[in-house]
Design a protein around this motif. Structure first.
Motif, PDB file in Angstrom:
ATOM      1  N   ALA A  44       0.852  -1.201   0.000  1.00  0.00           N
ATOM      2  CA  ALA A  44       0.000   0.000   0.000  1.00  0.00           C
ATOM      3  C   ALA A  44       0.887   1.249   0.000  1.00  0.00           C
ATOM      4  O   ALA A  44       0.588   2.241  -0.682  1.00  0.00           O
ATOM      5  CB  ALA A  44      -0.944  -0.014   1.200  1.00  0.00           C
ATOM      6  N   MET A  48       1.604   4.349  -2.918  1.00  0.00           N
ATOM      7  CA  MET A  48       1.676   5.801  -2.673  1.00  0.00           C
ATOM      8  C   MET A  48       2.964   6.379  -3.247  1.00  0.00           C
ATOM      9  O   MET A  48       2.974   7.455  -3.847  1.00  0.00           O
ATOM     10  CB  MET A  48       1.602   6.112  -1.170  1.00  0.00           C
ATOM     11  N   HIS A  52       3.613   9.350  -6.133  1.00  0.00           N
ATOM     12  CA  HIS A  52       4.505  10.496  -5.929  1.00  0.00           C
ATOM     13  C   HIS A  52       5.691  10.522  -6.900  1.00  0.00           C
ATOM     14  O   HIS A  52       6.182  11.582  -7.248  1.00  0.00           O
ATOM     15  CB  HIS A  52       5.054  10.496  -4.492  1.00  0.00           C
ATOM     16  N   LEU A  59       3.844   9.649 -16.629  1.00  0.00           N
ATOM     17  CA  LEU A  59       2.583  10.098 -17.241  1.00  0.00           C
ATOM     18  C   LEU A  59       2.693  11.467 -17.917  1.00  0.00           C
ATOM     19  O   LEU A  59       1.804  11.872 -18.646  1.00  0.00           O
ATOM     20  CB  LEU A  59       1.463  10.119 -16.198  1.00  0.00           C
ATOM     21  N   ILE A  60       3.787  12.176 -17.636  1.00  0.00           N
ATOM     22  CA  ILE A  60       3.942  13.467 -18.309  1.00  0.00           C
ATOM     23  C   ILE A  60       4.971  13.285 -19.424  1.00  0.00           C
ATOM     24  O   ILE A  60       6.126  13.008 -19.159  1.00  0.00           O
ATOM     25  CB  ILE A  60       4.425  14.559 -17.331  1.00  0.00           C
TER      26      ILE A  60
ATOM     27  N   TRP B   7       5.423  18.741   0.666  1.00  0.00           N
ATOM     28  CA  TRP B   7       5.378  17.297   0.919  1.00  0.00           C
ATOM     29  C   TRP B   7       5.952  16.566  -0.296  1.00  0.00           C
ATOM     30  O   TRP B   7       6.746  15.672  -0.177  1.00  0.00           O
ATOM     31  CB  TRP B   7       3.931  16.894   1.181  1.00  0.00           C
ATOM     32  N   ASN B   8       5.543  17.005  -1.493  1.00  0.00           N
ATOM     33  CA  ASN B   8       6.158  16.481  -2.712  1.00  0.00           C
ATOM     34  C   ASN B   8       6.531  17.651  -3.627  1.00  0.00           C
ATOM     35  O   ASN B   8       5.684  18.170  -4.360  1.00  0.00           O
ATOM     36  CB  ASN B   8       5.209  15.527  -3.444  1.00  0.00           C
ATOM     37  N   VAL B  10       8.023  17.841  -6.335  1.00  0.00           N
ATOM     38  CA  VAL B  10       7.835  17.622  -7.779  1.00  0.00           C
ATOM     39  C   VAL B  10       6.391  17.935  -8.172  1.00  0.00           C
ATOM     40  O   VAL B  10       6.126  18.773  -9.043  1.00  0.00           O
ATOM     41  CB  VAL B  10       8.193  16.159  -8.169  1.00  0.00           C
ATOM     42  N   LEU B  11       5.446  17.272  -7.485  1.00  0.00           N
ATOM     43  CA  LEU B  11       4.035  17.443  -7.857  1.00  0.00           C
ATOM     44  C   LEU B  11       3.527  18.853  -7.566  1.00  0.00           C
ATOM     45  O   LEU B  11       2.731  19.407  -8.328  1.00  0.00           O
ATOM     46  CB  LEU B  11       3.166  16.428  -7.114  1.00  0.00           C
ATOM     47  N   LEU B  14       4.795  21.514 -10.396  1.00  0.00           N
ATOM     48  CA  LEU B  14       4.733  21.255 -11.845  1.00  0.00           C
ATOM     49  C   LEU B  14       4.201  22.495 -12.560  1.00  0.00           C
ATOM     50  O   LEU B  14       3.409  23.245 -11.986  1.00  0.00           O
ATOM     51  CB  LEU B  14       3.758  20.096 -12.121  1.00  0.00           C
ATOM     52  N   LEU B  22      -0.709  15.557 -16.567  1.00  0.00           N
ATOM     53  CA  LEU B  22      -0.766  14.524 -15.526  1.00  0.00           C
ATOM     54  C   LEU B  22      -2.222  14.181 -15.198  1.00  0.00           C
ATOM     55  O   LEU B  22      -2.595  13.011 -15.104  1.00  0.00           O
ATOM     56  CB  LEU B  22      -0.039  15.008 -14.266  1.00  0.00           C
ATOM     57  N   LYS B  26      -3.970  10.566 -15.712  1.00  0.00           N
ATOM     58  CA  LYS B  26      -4.500   9.861 -14.550  1.00  0.00           C
ATOM     59  C   LYS B  26      -6.016   9.639 -14.692  1.00  0.00           C
ATOM     60  O   LYS B  26      -6.535   8.605 -14.312  1.00  0.00           O
ATOM     61  CB  LYS B  26      -4.195  10.636 -13.255  1.00  0.00           C
ATOM     62  N   ARG B 115      -7.113  -0.803   1.550  1.00  0.00           N
ATOM     63  CA  ARG B 115      -5.890  -0.426   2.271  1.00  0.00           C
ATOM     64  C   ARG B 115      -5.137   0.676   1.516  1.00  0.00           C
ATOM     65  O   ARG B 115      -4.653   1.628   2.105  1.00  0.00           O
ATOM     66  CB  ARG B 115      -4.997  -1.664   2.396  1.00  0.00           C
ATOM     67  N   GLU B 116      -5.088   0.544   0.170  1.00  0.00           N
ATOM     68  CA  GLU B 116      -4.407   1.567  -0.648  1.00  0.00           C
ATOM     69  C   GLU B 116      -5.167   2.896  -0.586  1.00  0.00           C
ATOM     70  O   GLU B 116      -4.565   3.968  -0.511  1.00  0.00           O
ATOM     71  CB  GLU B 116      -4.292   1.122  -2.120  1.00  0.00           C
ATOM     72  N   GLU B 119      -4.376   4.635   2.619  1.00  0.00           N
ATOM     73  CA  GLU B 119      -3.071   5.294   2.526  1.00  0.00           C
ATOM     74  C   GLU B 119      -3.194   6.589   1.720  1.00  0.00           C
ATOM     75  O   GLU B 119      -2.563   7.600   2.016  1.00  0.00           O
ATOM     76  CB  GLU B 119      -2.037   4.382   1.843  1.00  0.00           C
ATOM     77  N   TRP B 120      -4.031   6.515   0.676  1.00  0.00           N
ATOM     78  CA  TRP B 120      -4.240   7.689  -0.189  1.00  0.00           C
ATOM     79  C   TRP B 120      -4.882   8.836   0.592  1.00  0.00           C
ATOM     80  O   TRP B 120      -4.482  10.003   0.488  1.00  0.00           O
ATOM     81  CB  TRP B 120      -5.099   7.250  -1.389  1.00  0.00           C
ATOM     82  N   GLU B 123      -2.206  10.366   2.588  1.00  0.00           N
ATOM     83  CA  GLU B 123      -1.315  11.189   1.755  1.00  0.00           C
ATOM     84  C   GLU B 123      -1.936  12.549   1.471  1.00  0.00           C
ATOM     85  O   GLU B 123      -1.261  13.569   1.487  1.00  0.00           O
ATOM     86  CB  GLU B 123      -1.035  10.498   0.408  1.00  0.00           C
ATOM     87  N   LYS B 161       2.035   9.908  10.226  1.00  0.00           N
ATOM     88  CA  LYS B 161       2.978   9.657   9.122  1.00  0.00           C
ATOM     89  C   LYS B 161       4.045  10.760   9.051  1.00  0.00           C
ATOM     90  O   LYS B 161       5.216  10.487   8.827  1.00  0.00           O
ATOM     91  CB  LYS B 161       2.221   9.568   7.782  1.00  0.00           C
ATOM     92  N   PHE B 272      -3.766  14.939  -7.353  1.00  0.00           N
ATOM     93  CA  PHE B 272      -4.560  13.784  -6.921  1.00  0.00           C
ATOM     94  C   PHE B 272      -6.042  13.905  -7.287  1.00  0.00           C
ATOM     95  O   PHE B 272      -6.774  12.936  -7.153  1.00  0.00           O
ATOM     96  CB  PHE B 272      -4.434  13.598  -5.398  1.00  0.00           C
ATOM     97  N   ASP B 300      -7.252   8.617  -7.993  1.00  0.00           N
ATOM     98  CA  ASP B 300      -6.549   7.394  -7.594  1.00  0.00           C
ATOM     99  C   ASP B 300      -7.350   6.476  -6.692  1.00  0.00           C
ATOM    100  O   ASP B 300      -6.845   5.451  -6.262  1.00  0.00           O
ATOM    101  CB  ASP B 300      -5.248   7.765  -6.855  1.00  0.00           C
TER     102      ASP B 300
END
Ligand SMILES: [Zn+2]
Lengths: 62, 441
Positions: A44, A48, A52, A59-60, B7-8, B10-11, B14, B22, B26, B115-116, B119-120, B123, B161, B272, B300
Motif C-alpha cells: 500500500a 503511494m 509520488h 505520465l507526463i 510534501w512532494n 515535484v508534484l 509542476l 498529468l 491519470k 488499504r491503498e 493510505e491515499w 497522503e 505519518k 490527486f 486514484d
C-alpha cells in the motif's frame, strides 16, 4: 529535483515493489500470515510512492 | 540539506501545462479502471454512449455525465450487494475501512476504502498538513468522536505519518479536553470551526485563556468557517494560533487546503484530484476570477471511486501563482457555500452562510446565531437571532449597523432579535444555524 533524480528514485521503487511481491508469494507459499500481511501493508505504501514518483515521471510526456 | 517546504516538491511545483497532462493521463487510467471494475460506472458510461477510449482531452471529459449523491443513495438502498451496492469496484475482502456520510441531505452514503485508498486519504491530508507547517516536533490534539464519520480519522494518521505525536481527544467532555490540551501542552488542534469556537466559550466559563495555551496552529474541516475572514479572526484571537481551512468530503476525499502564504484561499490538490469549476448554467469551465460549481473526480481512489461527482459547492476560481510557490490552482476565499443551500427569499437568491461573515465581524455579538425564514401572510420574513456578549446593551446604532450590513450582503431587509449570551443552541460538530419554516407546496 530533476528528471534524472526522479528516475533514480523510481528505479529503487521498482526494486522494492518486486522484492515485496516476492516476499508476499513466499509468505503465502509457506503459510506465514505475519509476513503476508506486512508485505500487503508495504505494498500500500509502494502504491503511494508510485503516485509520488512514477506518475510524474511516466505520465507526463517530455 | 534544507527542509522541503512541500510534501512532494515535484508534484506541487509542476508547470500548469504539465499538471494538466498529468491530470488527463491519470483520469484516463482511472476511467478505464472504473469501466472494467465497477458495474455501476460501466452501465452509466454505456448508457451515455461514451467509451473510455473516446476520452482524449480534458474537454472530452465533459461528455461524461456527472454523478450525484442521490444516485448513490438510490443504488445503496437496494439490498443487492449490501452494504455498498454496485458502487464497489473491488472484491469485498479488499475493503479495509467503513465510513459513512452524515446524512444531512438525505440517507447516509456508505463508503468503502481499500488499504491503498486509506493510505491515499492519509497522503492527501499529509500534503496539506505539511504545507501548513506540521512537523515531527508537533504534539497534535484531535478532539473529535472517533466513529463512523471519516472527519479527522485520516488527519490523525497523516500526523502520525509526518512524525507528529498524536493525541486522540475522543471520549472526553469539552471541559476535560481543554484540561488535557493544557496539561499536554499540545501545539496543534484539528477540529470543526464550530467546535473551535465552542471550546473557546467553554474555556472562558472555566476561567481558562486559550491564547496562553501552547497551541500555535489549528486546522478546521467539516464547515467553511476557517475561510470566512471574520470567523477565522475570532478563532485566531481566542486561540492565539494560525487557523487553516481544509476542504474535503467522504465522497470526494481531502482535496483542498490553505497554505501558509494565502491561508484564506484553498489550493486544490490537482495532482490527486480533477476539480472542474463549471458555470452552473452552461456547464462550461469558468475562467480565472469567475465563480462556478465544483465537480470532483478523485484520480486514484479504487474501492468505491467517484466519477465527476457534484459537490454542489460554489467557488471562485483562480490560477494566479501563489506566493508559497505551489502551482496548484486556488479557490479565492475558500468554498463560498453550497448550491443547494441557496434559497429564494422574497424572490432574492439567499445564501445562509453569507450571514456568518456579518455576525462574526461585529464585536458586540457572540459566536452563535440563527437565521429563520417564515411566511407571514403572503410575504417571506427573514429574522436574524444573535447573542449579545456579556455587559453589552442593545443600542439603535448597533441595530442600524447590523441591518445595513445584512442588507448589503444579502439584498434583504431582516428582522433582528438580539438575545442574551447562552440563549441559542450550541453545536459540537457541524452547526445547524438556518431554519426555513415556510411550507413549500
Ligand atoms: Zn499557496
Amino acid at each position: 529535483m530533476n528528471r534524472n533524480d526522479l528516475k533514480a528514485l523510481d528505479q529503487e521503487l521498482m526494486e522494492i515493489r518486486e522484492a515485496t511481491e516476492r516476499l508476499k508469494s513466499l509468505a503465502i507459499e509457506h503459510g506465514m500470515p505475519a509476513a503476508e500481511k506486512n508485505a500487503e501493508r508495504i505494498m500500500a505504501c509502494v502504491e503511494m510512492l508510485s503516485l509520488h514518483i512514477s506518475d510524474p515521471l511516466k505520465l507526463i510526456e517530455e | 540539506m534544507t527542509e522541503s517546504l512541500y510534501w512532494n516538491p515535484v508534484l506541487e511545483s509542476l508547470s500548469r501545462a504539465d499538471l494538466k497532462k498529468l491530470q488527463l493521463a491519470k483520469f484516463k487510467r482511472q476511467l478505464h479502471r472504473m469501466y472494467e471494475q465497477s458495474a455501476f460506472y460501466r452501465e452509466k458510461l454505456d448508457q451515455a454512449g461514451v467509451h473510455p477510449d473516446q476520452i482524449q482531452t480534458l474537454a472530452d471529459i465533459r461528455r461524461i455525465p456527472v454523478t450525484t449523491k442521490e444516485e448513490l443513495q438510490q443504488l445503496q438502498s437496494n439490498s443487492e450487494n449490501f452494504p455498498y451496492g454496485p458502487c464497489l469496484a473491488v472484491p469485498t475482502d479488499r475493503v479495509a475501512t467503513y465510513h459513512q456520510t452524515s446524512g444531512t441531505t438525505g440517507k447516509p452514503i456508505r463508503q468503502a476504502d481499500s488499504r491503498e485508498d486509506w493510505e491515499w486519504w492519509i497522503e492527501c491530508w499529509a500534503t496539506f498538513l505539511w504545507a501548513q507547517g506540521f512537523r515531527p516536533n508537533d504534539r497534535v490534539f484531535i478532539p473529535f468522536s472517533y466513529g463512523v464519520f471519516v472527519a479527522f480519522w485520516a488527519g490523525h494518521y497523516a500526523c502520525e505519518k509526518i512524525g507528529c505525536e498524536v493525541v486522540a481527544g475522543g471520549g472526553l467532555s469539552t471541559q476535560d479536553r481543554l484540561l488535557k490540551l493544557q496539561e499536554l501542552e499540545a501545539t496543534a488542534v484539528l477540529c470543526t470551526p464550530t467546535y473551535g469556537l465552542h471550546m473557546a466559550e467553554v474555556a472562558e466559563d472555566m476561567g481558562l485563556k486559550l491564547a496562553d495555551f501552547n497551541v500555535n496552529k489549528m486546522v478546521c474541516a467539516g464547515e467553511p468557517g476557517a475561510s470566512i475572514p471574520a470567523t477565522k479572526n475570532r478563532l485566531e484571537n481566542y486561540w492565539g494560533a494560525k487557523v487553516f481551512d481544509h476542504a474535503g468530503a467522504t465522497e470526494g476525499g481531502a482535496w483542498g487546503f490553505g497554505c501558509l502564504k494565502e491561508p484564506s484561499d484553498l489550493h486544490i490538490n490537482e495532482a490527486f484530484f480533477l476539480v472542474e469549476i463549471l458555470d452552473p448554467d452552461t456547464g462550461e469551465p469558468v475562467d480565472s476570477g469567475e465563480e462556478g460549481e465544483l465537480i470532483i473526480t478523485p484520480l486514484d481512489r479504487q474501492a468505491q471511486p467517484y466519477l465527476r461527482f457534484t459537490l454542489k459547492d460554489m467557488a471562485l476560481f483562480s490560477d494566479e501563482p501563489c506566493e508559497c510557490g505551489r502551482t496548484f490552482a486556488r479557490l479565492k476565499g475558500g468554498v463560498l457555500g453550497r448550491r443547494d443551500d441557496l434559497t429564494k427569499v422574497r424572490g432574492v437568491l439567499f445564501s445562509p452562510t453569507s450571514v456568518e461573515a456579518v455576525v462574526r465581524a461585529v464585536d458586540q455579538l457572540g459566536d452563535e446565531f440563527q437565521v429563520v425564514v417564515e411566511k407571514k401572510g403572503v410575504l417571506d420574513e427573514i429574522t436574524l437571532k444573535a447573542e449579545l456578549k456579556e455587559n453589552i446593551q442593545i443600542t439603535p446604532e448597533l441595530e442600524t449597523h447590523l441591518l445595513q450590513e445584512l442588507r448589503l450582503t444579502s439584498g434583504l431587509r431582516f428582522n433582528l432579535e438580539l438575545v442574551p449570551l447562552g440563549t441559542l443552541p450550541r453545536f459540537e460538530v457541524k452547526a445547524k444555524r438556518f431554519q426555513d419554516l415556510r411550507t413549500h407546496a
